[in-house]
Design a protein around this motif. Structure first.
Motif, short mmCIF file in Angstrom:
data_model
loop_
_atom_site.label_atom_id
_atom_site.label_comp_id
_atom_site.label_asym_id
_atom_site.label_seq_id
_atom_site.Cartn_x
_atom_site.Cartn_y
_atom_site.Cartn_z
N ARG A 11 0.83 -1.20 0.00
CA ARG A 11 0.00 0.00 0.00
C ARG A 11 0.87 1.25 0.00
O ARG A 11 1.95 1.27 0.57
CB ARG A 11 -0.90 0.01 1.22
CG ARG A 11 -1.95 -1.09 1.16
CD ARG A 11 -2.80 -1.13 2.37
NE ARG A 11 -3.45 0.15 2.56
CZ ARG A 11 -4.08 0.49 3.67
NH1 ARG A 11 -4.17 -0.34 4.66
NH2 ARG A 11 -4.65 1.65 3.79
N GLY A 13 0.14 3.94 1.56
CA GLY A 13 0.13 4.43 2.94
C GLY A 13 0.01 5.94 3.03
O GLY A 13 -0.88 6.54 2.43
N ASP A 16 -0.36 8.46 -0.05
CA ASP A 16 -1.56 8.52 -0.88
C ASP A 16 -2.09 9.95 -0.84
O ASP A 16 -2.38 10.49 0.22
CB ASP A 16 -2.59 7.53 -0.33
CG ASP A 16 -3.79 7.37 -1.23
OD1 ASP A 16 -3.92 8.14 -2.20
OD2 ASP A 16 -4.60 6.47 -0.95
N LEU A 19 -5.23 10.94 1.17
CA LEU A 19 -5.13 11.14 2.62
C LEU A 19 -4.61 12.54 2.96
O LEU A 19 -5.03 13.15 3.93
CB LEU A 19 -4.25 10.07 3.25
CG LEU A 19 -4.80 8.65 3.17
CD1 LEU A 19 -3.81 7.66 3.75
CD2 LEU A 19 -6.14 8.56 3.88
N ALA A 72 -10.04 5.98 0.25
CA ALA A 72 -8.64 5.54 0.41
C ALA A 72 -8.55 4.21 1.16
O ALA A 72 -7.65 3.42 0.90
CB ALA A 72 -7.85 6.62 1.15
N VAL A 73 -9.48 3.96 2.08
CA VAL A 73 -9.46 2.70 2.83
C VAL A 73 -10.00 1.55 1.98
O VAL A 73 -9.43 0.46 1.96
CB VAL A 73 -10.27 2.84 4.14
CG1 VAL A 73 -10.49 1.50 4.80
CG2 VAL A 73 -9.55 3.80 5.08
N ARG A 75 -10.31 1.41 -1.43
CA ARG A 75 -9.52 1.19 -2.65
C ARG A 75 -8.11 1.76 -2.49
O ARG A 75 -7.78 2.80 -3.06
CB ARG A 75 -10.20 1.86 -3.84
CG ARG A 75 -11.59 1.41 -4.18
CD ARG A 75 -11.58 0.13 -4.94
NE ARG A 75 -10.69 0.26 -6.08
CZ ARG A 75 -10.95 -0.19 -7.28
NH1 ARG A 75 -12.07 -0.79 -7.51
NH2 ARG A 75 -10.09 -0.04 -8.25
N PRO A 76 -7.24 1.11 -1.71
CA PRO A 76 -5.90 1.66 -1.50
C PRO A 76 -5.07 1.60 -2.78
O PRO A 76 -5.25 0.72 -3.62
CB PRO A 76 -5.31 0.76 -0.42
CG PRO A 76 -6.05 -0.52 -0.55
CD PRO A 76 -7.43 -0.16 -1.03
N ARG A 78 -1.90 0.64 -4.70
CA ARG A 78 -0.90 -0.39 -4.55
C ARG A 78 0.30 -0.02 -5.43
O ARG A 78 0.14 0.32 -6.58
CB ARG A 78 -1.44 -1.75 -4.98
CG ARG A 78 -2.73 -2.18 -4.30
CD ARG A 78 -2.61 -2.41 -2.85
NE ARG A 78 -1.90 -3.63 -2.57
CZ ARG A 78 -1.68 -4.10 -1.36
NH1 ARG A 78 -2.15 -3.44 -0.31
NH2 ARG A 78 -1.02 -5.18 -1.15
#
Length: 90
Positions: A11, A13, A16, A19, A72-73, A75-76, A78
């Motif tokens: 991820r 993290g 992103d 976020l 964001a949670v 569909r993180p 990658r």
């Protein structure tokens, strides 16, 4: 028939962008909501035709923030892990 090796990913993290955007809009949303609830007087309401603009803008920003965090949670992002990376894959 050639078999492909699966690409390891992790991820993104904290990197992103969703976020980061949600953090900024969340801070502004909290500030506007507090200003609308606690520091709006009658003169300001009269200027805005009786609508508490700070309160509604703050609530709107908080809803927007919640949707961005949910996105964001669910569909993180990658990113592929290269061979030399020392970070463990999830």
């Amino acid at each position: 028939m050639a078999t492909e090796t699966p690409v390891r990913t992790r991820r993104a993290g904290a990197f992103d962008i969703r976020l980061i955007i949600s953090l900024l809009t969340g801070v502004y949303g909290i500030v506007l909501t507090v200003m609308g609830l606690a520091f709006t007087d009658e003169a300001q309401l009269q200027k805005a035709a009786g609508v508490n603009i700070n309160l509604w803008a703050g609530v709107g920003l908080l809803v927007f923030t919640a949707l961005f965090v949910l996105w964001a949670v669910v569909r993180p992002i990658r990113v592929p892990v290269t061979e030399g990376d020392e970070t463990p894959a999830e």
